[in-house]
Write a protein that holds these residues in place. Structure first.
Motif, PDB file in Angstrom:
ATOM      1  N   LEU A  52       0.834  -1.191   0.000  1.00  0.00           N
ATOM      2  CA  LEU A  52       0.000   0.000   0.000  1.00  0.00           C
ATOM      3  C   LEU A  52       0.874   1.249   0.000  1.00  0.00           C
ATOM      4  CD1 LEU A  52      -2.756  -0.984   2.609  1.00  0.00           C
ATOM      5  CD2 LEU A  52      -3.085  -0.651   0.159  1.00  0.00           C
ATOM      6  N   ARG A  53       0.620   2.133  -0.941  1.00  0.00           N
ATOM      7  CA  ARG A  53       1.359   3.401  -1.004  1.00  0.00           C
ATOM      8  C   ARG A  53       0.489   4.578  -0.554  1.00  0.00           C
ATOM      9  NH1 ARG A  53       5.946   3.181  -4.210  1.00  0.00           N
ATOM     10  NH2 ARG A  53       6.266   5.301  -3.423  1.00  0.00           N
ATOM     11  N   ALA A  54      -0.830   4.446  -0.702  1.00  0.00           N
ATOM     12  CA  ALA A  54      -1.714   5.540  -0.293  1.00  0.00           C
ATOM     13  C   ALA A  54      -3.112   5.000  -0.023  1.00  0.00           C
ATOM     14  CB  ALA A  54      -1.767   6.634  -1.361  1.00  0.00           C
ATOM     15  N   LEU A  55      -3.782   5.595   0.963  1.00  0.00           N
ATOM     16  CA  LEU A  55      -5.186   5.340   1.259  1.00  0.00           C
ATOM     17  C   LEU A  55      -5.880   6.691   1.410  1.00  0.00           C
ATOM     18  CD1 LEU A  55      -4.945   2.466   3.917  1.00  0.00           C
ATOM     19  CD2 LEU A  55      -5.946   2.273   1.633  1.00  0.00           C
ATOM     20  N   ASP A  56      -6.965   6.870   0.688  1.00  0.00           N
ATOM     21  CA  ASP A  56      -7.710   8.130   0.716  1.00  0.00           C
ATOM     22  C   ASP A  56      -9.160   7.789   1.017  1.00  0.00           C
ATOM     23  OD1 ASP A  56      -8.510  10.726   0.518  1.00  0.00           O
ATOM     24  OD2 ASP A  56      -8.270  10.876  -1.659  1.00  0.00           O
ATOM     25  N   MET A  57      -9.628   8.138   2.212  1.00  0.00           N
ATOM     26  CA  MET A  57     -10.944   7.720   2.695  1.00  0.00           C
ATOM     27  C   MET A  57     -11.823   8.933   2.935  1.00  0.00           C
ATOM     28  SD  MET A  57     -11.630   5.313   6.023  1.00  0.00           S
ATOM     29  CE  MET A  57     -13.160   4.419   6.269  1.00  0.00           C
ATOM     30  N   ASP A  58     -13.044   8.889   2.423  1.00  0.00           N
ATOM     31  CA  ASP A  58     -14.011   9.961   2.619  1.00  0.00           C
ATOM     32  C   ASP A  58     -15.303   9.344   3.147  1.00  0.00           C
ATOM     33  OD1 ASP A  58     -14.769  12.946   1.877  1.00  0.00           O
ATOM     34  OD2 ASP A  58     -16.443  11.667   1.264  1.00  0.00           O
ATOM     35  N   ALA A  59     -15.773   9.834   4.301  1.00  0.00           N
ATOM     36  CA  ALA A  59     -16.970   9.278   4.929  1.00  0.00           C
ATOM     37  C   ALA A  59     -17.995  10.374   5.150  1.00  0.00           C
ATOM     38  CB  ALA A  59     -16.619   8.617   6.254  1.00  0.00           C
ATOM     39  N   VAL A  60     -19.227  10.099   4.757  1.00  0.00           N
ATOM     40  CA  VAL A  60     -20.355  10.993   5.010  1.00  0.00           C
ATOM     41  C   VAL A  60     -21.365  10.217   5.837  1.00  0.00           C
ATOM     42  CG1 VAL A  60     -22.200  12.376   4.005  1.00  0.00           C
ATOM     43  CG2 VAL A  60     -19.982  12.224   2.850  1.00  0.00           C
ATOM     44  N   THR A  61     -21.664  10.730   7.025  1.00  0.00           N
ATOM     45  CA  THR A  61     -22.606  10.042   7.912  1.00  0.00           C
ATOM     46  C   THR A  61     -23.864  10.871   8.086  1.00  0.00           C
ATOM     47  OG1 THR A  61     -21.657  11.030   9.904  1.00  0.00           O
ATOM     48  CG2 THR A  61     -20.720   8.925   9.162  1.00  0.00           C
ATOM     49  N   ASN A  62     -24.958  10.177   8.356  1.00  0.00           N
ATOM     50  CA  ASN A  62     -26.252  10.812   8.543  1.00  0.00           C
ATOM     51  C   ASN A  62     -26.524  10.920  10.040  1.00  0.00           C
ATOM     52  OD1 ASN A  62     -28.919  11.622   8.595  1.00  0.00           O
ATOM     53  ND2 ASN A  62     -29.597  10.164   7.040  1.00  0.00           N
ATOM     54  N   SER A  63     -26.406  12.126  10.579  1.00  0.00           N
ATOM     55  CA  SER A  63     -26.662  12.340  12.005  1.00  0.00           C
ATOM     56  C   SER A  63     -28.145  12.352  12.322  1.00  0.00           C
ATOM     57  CB  SER A  63     -26.050  13.674  12.465  1.00  0.00           C
ATOM     58  OG  SER A  63     -24.654  13.631  12.429  1.00  0.00           O
TER      59      SER A  63
END
Length: 815
Positions: A360-371
């Motif tokens: 693994l050279r890179a991890l790009d994580m985007d999370a959108v949660t519903n409050s």
């Protein structure tokens, strides 16, 4: 070195920061000598002691909050009136018909003098609360179907319900929004006025319905992806994942009895995981001194995070004032499903850069949660979606994580077992399998090549912190978890079905959690000895079902040389028990357990003082064993009962043998686990059968293996529900379609596939007798492991939970 080869100032600064982090997190730990015991030397810990309340629970003798109603002859019961629209303003509440009914004692609305109108958060978290203060006890502005707008208290629950139906409520209705993507558009209905919310969270943008937005980066992710565009030996992979609402399904609904005691103090008997936080928050909300509020926690019929906050307590307290008598507020099962708290839905996108060899050279994580409509735990859970699972691959040189918590006009999300980690593990561990598929690599070998191990410094868990952060891994049994789980599931010898349309495969996922919140928790304990050599143990910790009281007794008994049955653990009560942050974040065994160990050692010191006088030997000559203090020099002994009577009634010195201690720490050692699932999929229908689910866990030293196995199996069941259940549904107006267990797709015992739990013992030097946490980590694994198994069986990926036959068949048809 030439001038052009000299490091840039930024590089030197980064190197200095890294050195400081390394130095601040040494591998060696100053562990007490008695904390590390060989299995044969453990008298009570690591033994399969029966859960202390097991008999009471199965015989019906256990007393829960509602059972205390019989102690109040003048008790009244309440019904909460809730909004039946998703968004708008209550313009009028006509209470006259309800107030005219016989045996109705009071009706309260947002305008009632007993009802505070100050903003607060219901989240039971440390002070100052890391959640926005956006709630009111009763609400004029309503933001979801289920918002409390009034309450009725009457002689009994039936009368209160009839009176509640007589309230005539008028609304001015607004447009509503139920999807996070739609909620953040410029023309979306605005759910909160920022001027009416206190304690805004980082990145809040209420004009776009954003409760919080945060991002953090290690290395240079953009540069890694740019490099991948130029090199043939680097591959970019992108995946998307989605999880729905999930209900806690606690057997005992939220219940509170509120009254004034003989000293005119407020006393609440409540099914809460956080009695001390609740006391503090009620004090601030009602402007009552903390000393004038007592919160008692009876036995709790499970919490799973749903009772980590105030739900019924403020309304019960207001109604008790309005009615002038004790009041019980007990939620219905329908309210439990839509008006209390749930696991928040999440959409996660994950991109990676990986070499042909699987590095693994890179991890790009985007999370959108519903409050949902309000923000308790919104920022912290959304943050956990990334910072919980990403440490599995903390070696990755470039990691970025961005999270956004969004408001919609749907029910309020809150704390839920796993606390964002299940949503994150689905994405991370599903993504790892996609990498393996894309590069034609073995999925276990790919993980082993990149995964964290003992001795490593985890920096990924601090990705959202403002300062550089590291966590030294001093215990890690992941390799053994993988090996034992692999063997138990039969990974290497899966036999395919004879029928051509049936395909069988195993999937797996690694899991990680934490043990408490580093630097943000406190546990305390007090222990005292009776004349007969038995002990009373008081902690502020809350046993919400897993057997924490039993483990606390085992820890104390190990130190004091008595059987656990001789340590009576008292239920938490803010008037009596020492302070504790409560039951959440997998902290009780690790934090409070260490306080109990210290308190028992403090009491043991007094035992040695009395034994020294009674046997005329130095204190350092003694040990405790089998209910006695024994001299390691002469073999002489004195029983704890003899010490008990001598300490309280003796002629020379009288002193009550007691011990007190507190414990807090910056450490939060992660437990580790490996989830395996064996499945057969019918390619003609998409139907699938799970033959076995195996989970192997490293929780340090298992202080009670029976209770550990119970936690694993209960969590796997909950995790299986998230993977295959329909969740909670709503119609186009935001009205709940899940009104009870008959409408909720929770697997029954007949539906539950076979399960096997495996305990892999390591030793965590920072934990009591080497223990880490175990309560939450097993809930993380089934969704990704099942998704991975289906992928390996028939070649299609189901990334949006639940995994159903219809989705599999549709994906196969489209393939």
């Amino acid at each position: 070195m030439s001038k052009t080869d000299e490091p840039e100032p930024e590089e030197e600064e980064e190197a200095d920061d890294a050195s400081k982090i390394e130095a601040a997190n040494p591998m060696e730990w100053d562990e007490a000598p008695n904390n590390r015991k060989a299995p044969a030397e453990r008298r009570t810990v690591s033994h399969r002691e029966e859960k202390d309340d097991a008999t009471k629970i199965v015989t019906g003798e256990a007393k829960y909050a509602a059972d205390y109603a019989r102690e109040f002859p003048d008790l009244a019961e309440a019904k909460i009136v809730r909004s039946d629209i998703a968004h708008g303003v209550v313009t009028d509440i006509d209470t006259s018909a309800a107030e005219a009914m016989d045996d109705v004692y009071a009706v309260v609305t947002p305008d009632s003098p007993e009802v505070p109108n100050e903003p607060y958060t219901s989240a039971g978290q440390s002070y100052p609360e890391p959640s926005p203060w956006d709630l009111r006890v009763l609400r004029r502005k309503v933001r979801f179907v289920g918002d409390p707008i009034a309450a009725v208290v009457a002689e009994d629950a039936d009368t209160a319900s009839k009176a509640a139906r007589k309230l005539d409520v008028s609304y001015e209705e607004y447009d509503a929004v139920f999807d996070t993507a739609a909620a953040t558009k410029p023309d979306a209905p605005q759910i909160h006025d920022p001027d009416e919310v206190e304690n805004h969270q980082p990145g809040a943008d209420y004009e776009r319905n954003v409760e919080s937005n945060m991002a953090g980066e290690i290395g240079d992710v953009d540069a890694a992806f740019a490099e991948a565009e130029e090199r043939d030996d680097l591959t970019v992979i992108e995946t998307e994942w989605e999880t729905p609402y999930q209900s806690h399904c606690v057997p005992e609904p939220h219940t509170t009895i509120a009254h004034r005691d003989e000293d005119n103090r407020y006393h609440l008997i409540s099914s809460t995981q956080v009695p001390y936080h609740t006391r503090r928050q009620l004090s601030h909300l009602f402007d009552v001194p903390i000393k004038n509020i007592q919160v008692s926690k009876p036995r709790i019929g499970a919490g799973f995070g749903s009772k980590q906050g105030m739900h019924t307590e403020p309304i019960a307290m207001a109604l008790a004032e309005a009615a002038g008598r004790p009041v019980m507020v007990e939620t219905t099962r329908r309210e439990q499903f839509h008006a209390v708290r749930n696991r928040r839905p999440a959409r996660v996108t994950l991109r990676s850069v990986v070499t042909d060899d699987g590095d693994l050279r890179a991890l790009d994580m985007d999370a959108v949660t519903n409050s949902g409509a309000y923000g308790p735990h919104g920022m912290t859970v959304a943050s956990a979606v990334g910072k919980k699972p990403l440490p599995l691959y903390t070696h990755t040189p470039n990691i970025r994580f961005e999270m956004t918590a969004v408001h919609t006009n749907l029910p309020v999300a809150g704390a839920f077992r796993g606390y964002g980690a299940p949503q994150g593990h689905l994405a991370v561990e599903g993504h790892m399998d996609e990498i393996a598929h894309e590069l034609d690599l073995d999925p276990i070998e790919l993980r082993s090549r990149n995964v964290i191990s003992e001795g490593d410094l985890d920096v990924a868990s601090g990705i959202l912190k403002e300062k550089e952060y590291g966590r030294r891994i001093r215990s890690c049994g992941l390799d053994e978890c993988i090996a034992e789980g692999r063997a138990a599931i039969g990974w290497d010898d899966v036999e395919g079905p004879d029928a051509d349309h049936l395909h069988r495969a195993c999937g797996m996922a690694l899991t990680i959690q934490s043990s408490g919140v580093p630097g943000d928790e406190l546990g305390a304990a007090h222990i005292k000895m009776n004349e007969d050599g038995s002990f009373i143990l008081q902690t502020g910790a809350v046993d919400i079902g897993p057997g924490a009281d039993t483990v606390m007794a085992q820890i104390a008994a190990e130190v004091l040389g008595v059987p656990p049955a001789d340590v009576l653990v008292q239920p938490s009560d803010t008037d009596i028990s020492p302070f504790d942050h409560g039951a959440y974040a997998s902290s009780t065994t690790y934090i409070t357990g260490q306080a109990v160990k210290k308190a028992a050692e403090d009491a043991r010191g007094m035992l040695f003082e009395f034994a020294s006088r009674m046997l005329d030997e130095p204190e350092d000559a003694f040990t405790v064993d089998d209910g006695a203090v024994v001299s390691a020099v002469t073999g002489e002994s004195v029983s704890l009962e003899e010490i008990g009577y001598e300490s309280m009634y003796g002629d020379e010195v009288r002193a009550h043998v007691m011990g007190d201690a507190s414990h807090c720490t910056e450490e939060s050692p992660p437990p580790f686990g490996a989830q395996f699932v064996d499945v057969t999929v019918n390619e003609e229908t998409g139907e699938f059968e799970i033959h076995d689910m195996v989970y192997a866990v490293d929780c340090g030293v298992a202080l009670n293996p029976d209770l550990v196995e119970g936690q694993i199996e209960g969590a796997m069941h909950m995790s299986y529900e998230l993977a295959t259940g329909d969740g909670i549904g709503f119609d186009e107006d935001g009205r709940p379609e899940t009104l009870g267990f008959r409408d909720y797709d929770m697997p029954t015992t007949a539906d539950q596939p076979p399960m096997e739990s495996i305990i892999v013992e390591t030793h965590e030097p920072t934990g009591p007798f080497g223990a880490k946490s175990v309560a939450e980590i097993p809930v993380n694994g089934v969704p990704p492991a099942l998704s991975n198994a289906v992928r390996r069986a028939v070649g299609v990926r189901i990334g949006d939970m639940p995994i159903t036959a219809e989705k599999i068949k549709s994906a196969l048809d489209d393939d």
